[in-house]
Design an enzyme around this catalytic site. Structure first.
Site, PDB file in Angstrom:
ATOM      1  N   CYS A 190      35.001  -7.737 -50.195  1.00  0.00           N
ATOM      2  CA  CYS A 190      34.653  -6.474 -50.848  1.00  0.00           C
ATOM      3  C   CYS A 190      33.651  -6.718 -51.976  1.00  0.00           C
ATOM      4  O   CYS A 190      34.028  -7.128 -53.081  1.00  0.00           O
ATOM      5  CB  CYS A 190      35.920  -5.816 -51.395  1.00  0.00           C
ATOM      6  N   CYS A 213      34.198  -4.577 -55.099  1.00  0.00           N
ATOM      7  CA  CYS A 213      35.329  -5.003 -55.948  1.00  0.00           C
ATOM      8  C   CYS A 213      34.969  -6.256 -56.743  1.00  0.00           C
ATOM      9  O   CYS A 213      35.329  -6.374 -57.906  1.00  0.00           O
ATOM     10  CB  CYS A 213      36.566  -5.331 -55.113  1.00  0.00           C
ATOM     11  N   ASP A 214      34.312  -7.219 -56.109  1.00  0.00           N
ATOM     12  CA  ASP A 214      34.188  -8.555 -56.697  1.00  0.00           C
ATOM     13  C   ASP A 214      32.774  -8.957 -57.112  1.00  0.00           C
ATOM     14  O   ASP A 214      32.592 -10.004 -57.735  1.00  0.00           O
ATOM     15  CB  ASP A 214      34.723  -9.607 -55.698  1.00  0.00           C
TER      16      ASP A 214
END
Ligand code: NAP
Length: 303
Positions: A131, A134-135
């Site tokens: 992701c 997200c990261d």
């Protein structure tokens, strides 16, 4: 309490089904184990949802959730452990309770496929991610690669360009599967595309530090020093709980045009369904159709 309809999964398909069913006067529960919004909520930018020029997936799905809440949808944040769909009423077993409903709409979506490489699981949280939204921010000033050639891989690579000092896109063919508009953006970016290549090995001590790549045409092997690898090689349907429902060889649930499945009163909508185009807008359309079908089916049952 017994609901008219229980919706399993709170992505765009489930949220839209909830909006339509609750607005149609049905009692509705949406059961979700993680955050609302599904995979769409993890998308950095959605620019092809009609009427919304551009939005983050999180904001768009948050608005859907608020709309569902306004119509009276009850959100249950629990993990579903088992489904008894042939029973009447149908039963949804969670870690805390058994939820009963006259009908069920399955909207569990899909999740990222992994590469199946040795040490892939070991490096999750230590350089391997599924992701970018997200990261991505953890890789400011670092070297990262995205593996895959579809819309997700290309969007991820373009997103990571904001943070990383170098972004590679590794694809197993010499042509991207992604939409043309996205492929064109790669051409005018600083992203270095490594064509015709697959990842053979992940290397590092506690964290990922390099990958071994093999060119599928020449057989040549090379090493690429990396801090992060974003895997975007497609999806697998989250259909394992729906053991009673007919599926295709890839595990996607088979529905009719009205989203009904092989079990009466059970419908499926969104990415976990066998279909040709997986987009937020098609997930929403599936959800609306499923809710309408549920409403008609429940009326028939009462006659
Ligand atoms: P996808 O379209 O299935 O693409 C997967 C990519 O990974 C393909 O390029 C495929 O290569 C490659 N791949 C598959 N298995 C591999 C393996 N074992 N090793 C290396 N490469 C592998 O998946 P996606 O990009 O996750 O998209 C899923 C769905 O969501 C699609 O329908 C997509 O259009 C949609 N989506 C849409 C948007 C948007 O419209 N903005 C954004 C994200 C996703 P090949 O090309 O050689 O098969």
């Amino acid at each position: 309490m017994k609901y008219d309809v229980a919706i399993i999964g709170g992505g765009p398909a489930g949220l839209t089904a909830g909006i339509y069913a609750a607005r149609g006067g049905l009692s509705v529960a949406i059961i979700e184990k993680q955050g609302i919004g599904g995979q769409a909520a993890l998308t950095s930018e959605i620019e092809n949802y009609p009427g919304v020029e551009t939005s983050s997936g999180f904001e768009l799905t948050l608005k859907m959730q608020e709309q569902a809440e306004r119509f009276g949808v009850n959100f249950v944040y629990e993990e579903v452990l088992a489904l008894h769909l042939a029973k009447n009423p149908k039963q949804i077993v969670t870690q805390n309770s058994i939820i009963e409903a006259s009908s069920v709409i399955l909207c569990m979506g899909a999740s990222p496929r992994n590469l199946g490489l040795a040490r892939e699981m070991e490096f999750i949280g230590g350089g391997v991610s599924y992701c970018a939204t997200c990261d991505g921010a953890f890789f400011r000033g670092k070297n990262v690669a995205v593996n895959g050639g579809g819309n997700t891989a290309v969007e991820d690579a373009l997103y990571l360009e904001r943070f990383a000092s170098k972004v590679y896109l590794i694809h197993r063919r010499n042509e991207l599967r992604a939409d043309k508009i996205l492929a064109e953006r790669i051409k005018s970016s600083t992203i270095n595309v490594i064509w015709d290549s697959v990842i053979k090995e992940l290397e590092g001590d506690k964290k990922l530090s390099a990958i071994k790549i093999s060119n599928v045409k020449s057989g040549e092997e090379s090493e690429l020093k990396l801090d992060g690898l974003f895997v975007a090689v497609g999806q697998v349907p989250s259909s394992t709980l729906a053991t009673e429902i007919d599926r295709n060889e890839k595990g996607y649930l088979i529905t009719k045009d009205d989203m009904s499945t092989n079990i009466e009163g059970v419908y499926a909508a969104g990415d976990l369904r066998q279909k040709t185009l997986r987009q937020v807008v098609t997930a929403c359309a599936d959800g609306a159709i499923a809710a309408d079908s549920v409403s008609k089916w429940l009326t028939e049952q009462k006659k």
